[in-house]
Design a protein around this motif. Structure first.
Motif, PDB file in Angstrom:
ATOM      1  N   ALA A 117      29.743  43.981   8.009  1.00  0.00           N
ATOM      2  CA  ALA A 117      29.646  44.828   7.077  1.00  0.00           C
ATOM      3  C   ALA A 117      30.085  46.547   7.559  1.00  0.00           C
ATOM      4  CB  ALA A 117      28.093  45.073   6.634  1.00  0.00           C
ATOM      5  N   ALA A 118      29.675  46.488   8.631  1.00  0.00           N
ATOM      6  CA  ALA A 118      30.063  48.271   9.143  1.00  0.00           C
ATOM      7  C   ALA A 118      31.429  48.091   9.325  1.00  0.00           C
ATOM      8  CB  ALA A 118      29.366  48.343  10.488  1.00  0.00           C
ATOM      9  N   GLY A 119      32.159  47.052   9.870  1.00  0.00           N
ATOM     10  CA  GLY A 119      33.721  47.170   9.895  1.00  0.00           C
ATOM     11  C   GLY A 119      34.351  47.184   8.466  1.00  0.00           C
ATOM     12  N   ALA A 120      33.905  46.559   7.510  1.00  0.00           N
ATOM     13  CA  ALA A 120      34.490  46.350   6.293  1.00  0.00           C
ATOM     14  C   ALA A 120      34.273  47.857   5.663  1.00  0.00           C
ATOM     15  CB  ALA A 120      33.914  45.621   5.321  1.00  0.00           C
ATOM     16  N   MET A 121      33.290  48.548   5.884  1.00  0.00           N
ATOM     17  CA  MET A 121      33.146  49.936   5.276  1.00  0.00           C
ATOM     18  C   MET A 121      34.131  50.854   5.992  1.00  0.00           C
ATOM     19  SD  MET A 121      31.844  51.797   3.080  1.00  0.00           S
ATOM     20  CE  MET A 121      30.550  50.445   2.150  1.00  0.00           C
ATOM     21  N   VAL A 122      33.853  50.746   7.311  1.00  0.00           N
ATOM     22  CA  VAL A 122      35.090  51.686   8.034  1.00  0.00           C
ATOM     23  C   VAL A 122      36.337  51.537   7.745  1.00  0.00           C
ATOM     24  CG1 VAL A 122      36.021  51.774  10.294  1.00  0.00           C
ATOM     25  CG2 VAL A 122      33.751  51.860  10.156  1.00  0.00           C
ATOM     26  N   ASP A 123      36.832  50.487   7.376  1.00  0.00           N
ATOM     27  CA  ASP A 123      38.149  50.064   6.884  1.00  0.00           C
ATOM     28  C   ASP A 123      38.307  50.852   5.606  1.00  0.00           C
ATOM     29  OD1 ASP A 123      38.902  49.116   9.390  1.00  0.00           O
ATOM     30  OD2 ASP A 123      38.459  47.051   8.666  1.00  0.00           O
ATOM     31  N   ALA A 124      37.583  50.575   4.593  1.00  0.00           N
ATOM     32  CA  ALA A 124      37.487  51.185   3.456  1.00  0.00           C
ATOM     33  C   ALA A 124      37.571  52.542   3.339  1.00  0.00           C
ATOM     34  CB  ALA A 124      36.553  50.681   2.469  1.00  0.00           C
ATOM     35  N   LEU A 125      36.559  53.192   4.141  1.00  0.00           N
ATOM     36  CA  LEU A 125      36.762  54.674   4.118  1.00  0.00           C
ATOM     37  C   LEU A 125      38.070  55.238   4.800  1.00  0.00           C
ATOM     38  CD1 LEU A 125      32.961  55.104   6.007  1.00  0.00           C
ATOM     39  CD2 LEU A 125      33.853  56.088   3.723  1.00  0.00           C
ATOM     40  N   PHE A 126      38.858  54.800   5.612  1.00  0.00           N
ATOM     41  CA  PHE A 126      39.947  55.183   5.915  1.00  0.00           C
ATOM     42  C   PHE A 126      41.181  54.700   5.093  1.00  0.00           C
ATOM     43  CE2 PHE A 126      38.274  54.968  10.665  1.00  0.00           C
ATOM     44  CZ  PHE A 126      38.068  56.321  10.637  1.00  0.00           C
ATOM     45  N   ALA A 127      40.911  53.545   4.260  1.00  0.00           N
ATOM     46  CA  ALA A 127      42.016  53.110   3.426  1.00  0.00           C
ATOM     47  C   ALA A 127      41.836  54.058   2.038  1.00  0.00           C
ATOM     48  CB  ALA A 127      41.964  52.001   3.243  1.00  0.00           C
ATOM     49  N   HIS A 128      40.786  54.231   1.714  1.00  0.00           N
ATOM     50  CA  HIS A 128      40.697  54.985   0.252  1.00  0.00           C
ATOM     51  C   HIS A 128      40.229  56.256   0.082  1.00  0.00           C
ATOM     52  CE1 HIS A 128      41.428  50.970  -1.194  1.00  0.00           C
ATOM     53  NE2 HIS A 128      40.486  50.436  -0.293  1.00  0.00           N
ATOM     54  N   THR A 129      39.903  57.138   1.399  1.00  0.00           N
ATOM     55  CA  THR A 129      39.471  58.325   1.323  1.00  0.00           C
ATOM     56  C   THR A 129      40.085  59.165   2.157  1.00  0.00           C
ATOM     57  OG1 THR A 129      37.587  58.309   2.998  1.00  0.00           O
ATOM     58  CG2 THR A 129      36.989  57.196   1.019  1.00  0.00           C
ATOM     59  N   PRO A 130      39.943  60.624   2.208  1.00  0.00           N
ATOM     60  CA  PRO A 130      40.721  61.447   3.211  1.00  0.00           C
ATOM     61  C   PRO A 130      40.024  61.261   4.358  1.00  0.00           C
ATOM     62  CG  PRO A 130      40.072  62.680   0.905  1.00  0.00           C
ATOM     63  CD  PRO A 130      39.305  61.259   0.997  1.00  0.00           C
ATOM     64  N   VAL A 131      38.931  60.707   4.518  1.00  0.00           N
ATOM     65  CA  VAL A 131      38.150  60.852   5.849  1.00  0.00           C
ATOM     66  C   VAL A 131      39.106  60.287   7.007  1.00  0.00           C
ATOM     67  CG1 VAL A 131      36.410  59.650   7.487  1.00  0.00           C
ATOM     68  CG2 VAL A 131      35.723  60.173   4.940  1.00  0.00           C
ATOM     69  N   HIS A 132      39.089  61.275   8.074  1.00  0.00           N
ATOM     70  CA  HIS A 132      39.819  60.968   9.290  1.00  0.00           C
ATOM     71  C   HIS A 132      38.945  60.543  10.622  1.00  0.00           C
ATOM     72  CE1 HIS A 132      38.932  65.350   9.902  1.00  0.00           C
ATOM     73  NE2 HIS A 132      39.063  64.955  11.176  1.00  0.00           N
ATOM     74  N   ARG A 133      37.580  60.891  10.210  1.00  0.00           N
ATOM     75  CA  ARG A 133      36.721  60.792  11.407  1.00  0.00           C
ATOM     76  C   ARG A 133      35.492  60.123  10.914  1.00  0.00           C
ATOM     77  NH1 ARG A 133      34.475  62.601  16.102  1.00  0.00           N
ATOM     78  NH2 ARG A 133      32.074  63.177  15.902  1.00  0.00           N
ATOM     79  N   ILE A 134      34.647  59.240  11.414  1.00  0.00           N
ATOM     80  CA  ILE A 134      33.493  58.658  11.006  1.00  0.00           C
ATOM     81  C   ILE A 134      32.506  58.761  12.324  1.00  0.00           C
ATOM     82  CG2 ILE A 134      32.422  56.653  10.343  1.00  0.00           C
ATOM     83  CD1 ILE A 134      34.823  55.607   9.521  1.00  0.00           C
ATOM     84  N   ALA A 135      31.193  59.267  12.212  1.00  0.00           N
ATOM     85  CA  ALA A 135      30.463  59.524  13.137  1.00  0.00           C
ATOM     86  C   ALA A 135      29.348  58.711  13.111  1.00  0.00           C
ATOM     87  CB  ALA A 135      30.009  61.125  13.334  1.00  0.00           C
ATOM     88  N   ALA A 136      28.615  58.309  14.064  1.00  0.00           N
ATOM     89  CA  ALA A 136      27.185  57.627  14.039  1.00  0.00           C
ATOM     90  C   ALA A 136      26.627  57.716  15.530  1.00  0.00           C
ATOM     91  CB  ALA A 136      27.770  56.130  14.275  1.00  0.00           C
ATOM     92  N   THR A 137      25.257  57.961  15.181  1.00  0.00           N
ATOM     93  CA  THR A 137      24.512  58.227  16.179  1.00  0.00           C
ATOM     94  C   THR A 137      23.293  57.282  16.657  1.00  0.00           C
ATOM     95  OG1 THR A 137      22.883  59.496  15.209  1.00  0.00           O
ATOM     96  CG2 THR A 137      24.630  60.654  15.863  1.00  0.00           C
ATOM     97  N   LEU A 138      22.656  57.052  17.674  1.00  0.00           N
ATOM     98  CA  LEU A 138      21.793  56.162  18.029  1.00  0.00           C
ATOM     99  C   LEU A 138      21.198  56.576  19.565  1.00  0.00           C
ATOM    100  CD1 LEU A 138      23.052  54.307  20.821  1.00  0.00           C
ATOM    101  CD2 LEU A 138      24.682  53.167  18.798  1.00  0.00           C
ATOM    102  N   ASP A 139      20.055  55.837  19.696  1.00  0.00           N
ATOM    103  CA  ASP A 139      19.252  55.916  20.823  1.00  0.00           C
ATOM    104  C   ASP A 139      19.932  55.371  21.812  1.00  0.00           C
ATOM    105  OD1 ASP A 139      17.182  55.555  23.120  1.00  0.00           O
ATOM    106  OD2 ASP A 139      15.679  56.292  21.558  1.00  0.00           O
ATOM    107  N   PRO A 140      20.145  55.952  23.016  1.00  0.00           N
ATOM    108  CA  PRO A 140      20.924  55.277  24.129  1.00  0.00           C
ATOM    109  C   PRO A 140      20.235  53.955  24.687  1.00  0.00           C
ATOM    110  CG  PRO A 140      20.853  57.605  24.569  1.00  0.00           C
ATOM    111  CD  PRO A 140      19.621  57.289  23.504  1.00  0.00           C
ATOM    112  N   VAL A 141      18.907  53.735  24.396  1.00  0.00           N
ATOM    113  CA  VAL A 141      18.584  52.546  24.827  1.00  0.00           C
ATOM    114  C   VAL A 141      18.688  51.434  23.862  1.00  0.00           C
ATOM    115  CG1 VAL A 141      16.947  53.645  26.409  1.00  0.00           C
ATOM    116  CG2 VAL A 141      16.238  53.014  24.177  1.00  0.00           C
ATOM    117  N   ASN A 142      19.416  51.647  22.735  1.00  0.00           N
ATOM    118  CA  ASN A 142      19.439  50.819  21.526  1.00  0.00           C
ATOM    119  C   ASN A 142      20.656  50.009  21.683  1.00  0.00           C
ATOM    120  OD1 ASN A 142      19.407  49.317  19.471  1.00  0.00           O
ATOM    121  ND2 ASN A 142      19.041  50.892  17.812  1.00  0.00           N
ATOM    122  N   LEU A 143      20.747  49.277  22.688  1.00  0.00           N
ATOM    123  CA  LEU A 143      21.738  48.385  23.062  1.00  0.00           C
ATOM    124  C   LEU A 143      22.727  47.552  21.924  1.00  0.00           C
ATOM    125  CD1 LEU A 143      21.167  47.405  26.681  1.00  0.00           C
ATOM    126  CD2 LEU A 143      22.523  49.367  26.165  1.00  0.00           C
TER     127      LEU A 143
END
Length: 350
Positions: A117-143
């Motif tokens: 799901a995340a991969g499909a959304m990433v590709d859609a954002l780059f394909a259909h919007t001006p977005v050039h950067r996608i950011a995400a954050t997480l707790d470093p222990v959340n492997l």
């Protein structure tokens, strides 16, 4: 404003759609699970009314929209299994940066749905919007979450220490980013090769191979190449004698005839004190993983040990999410039943 990515969006197994009121009880149930909420800042327990209110606030939207933050339902076989968080910066900021998150029902985890799901959304954002950067954050222990971002091609950009309040505790925040050109390159990375060669290292090659890296979520399972150099220079004493290291770089020749540093392997050689060869380190650079390099290195190592008259090879691994157990067992290594220094020992026999 019209949605930048009208939904539904379909993948091989999933449908990404806007959530509806009927999804609220299920969303509240999995968001209220303490294991799911462990790294999130929403309240516990998570009331169904909160889920319903959140769905209502975005009811006027048909998909991810500049200047809005939306939750997108992940559906499999007609049932919601989780959701994505998608935020696109406002048009006045150029709409060029997006933020991504994901949450999955615990009964549906381990099946690759979040990555798909995340991969499909990433590709859609780059394909259909001006977005050039996608950011995400997480707790470093959340492997598990880290593994998803790693395998999508995201790059860690640093950790802010004790910067996020979660349930009365200040926790670290590991920040990832993915640029449009990085995703395009990641999708075209090699999936096969023409041949490999185990090369002896000199001072020049040692620097080149020292730059190889695994994915961040794998760093707890395999030492860096530089760390392996240190261990080879100051070898461990086992059974009263220092082990004798044998180390090589893994050079890959691609289908165009070009060569690339792709990995590193180190063995503890057979000596009077150590009668069985031991696979001490095997590292495949993140760029060449899932292309068959690891298996080809094992083929070469086993062939070399067989030529020397040996009939088995020991190794060991650290257990955990994203660890190498499955790789080694598929090749034929069998756990011996011994755990040494918190590592599972295994043997390959031929």
């Amino acid at each position: 404003m019209d949605a930048a990515i009208p939904l539904p969006l379909r993948t091989e197994r999933l449908v990404l759609r806007m959530p509806v009121e009927a999804d609220a009880p299920l969303m509240a149930a999995y968001r209220g699970d303490p294991d799911v909420a462990r790294y999130q800042d929403w309240p516990l327990p998570y009331p169904p009314d909160d889920a319903l209110a959140g769905i209502g606030r975005q009811a006027h939207l048909s998909g991810p929209t500049p200047g809005e933050a939306v939750n997108v339902a992940i559906e499999h076989d007609g049932s919601m299994v989780g959701d994505l968080y998608v935020e696109i910066r406002p048009p006045e900021d150029g709409g060029a940066v997006a933020f991504l998150g994901y949450t999955l029902d615990p009964t549906q985890q381990g099946r690759g749905y979040a990555s798909e799901a995340a991969g499909a959304m990433v590709d859609a954002l780059f394909a259909h919007t001006p977005v050039h950067r996608i950011a995400a954050t997480l707790d470093p222990v959340n492997l598990p979450s880290m593994r998803i971002l790693d395998l999508l091609g995201f790059v860690p950009e640093g950790t802010t220490r004790r910067s996020v309040p979660v349930r009365g505790e200040w926790v670290d925040d590991l920040r990832y980013g993915l640029l449009r050109d990085e995703r395009a390159a990641w999708l075209t990375r090699p999936t096969s090769f023409a041949s490999i060669r185990l090369v002896e290292l000199d001072d020049h090659l040692a620097r080149t191979y020292g730059d190889l890296r695994v994915h961040p979520h794998q760093e707890q399972f395999v030492a860096s190449v530089l760390g392996s150099y240190r261990d080879a220079l100051f070898p461990e004493v086992v059974d009263g004698a220092p082990v004798v290291p044998w180390l090589r770089g893994v050079e890959v020749t691609d289908h165009h005839g070009a060569t690339h540093p792709a990995g590193f392997v180190m063995l503890a050689e057979v000596t009077d004190a150590h009668p069985e060869p031991y696979l001490w380190r095997l590292l495949v650079d993140r760029w060449w993983q899932r292309s068959g390099v690891g298996r080809a290195v094992l083929d070469a190592v086993v062939a070399g040990q067989r030529e020397q008259g040996h009939s088995s090879l020991l190794t060991s691994w650290v257990e955990g999410v994203g660890g190498p157990r499955r790789f080694y067992e598929r090749y034929g290594f069998v756990p011996t039943g011994r755990v040494i220094d918190d590592e599972t020992e295994a043997r390959l026999s031929w």
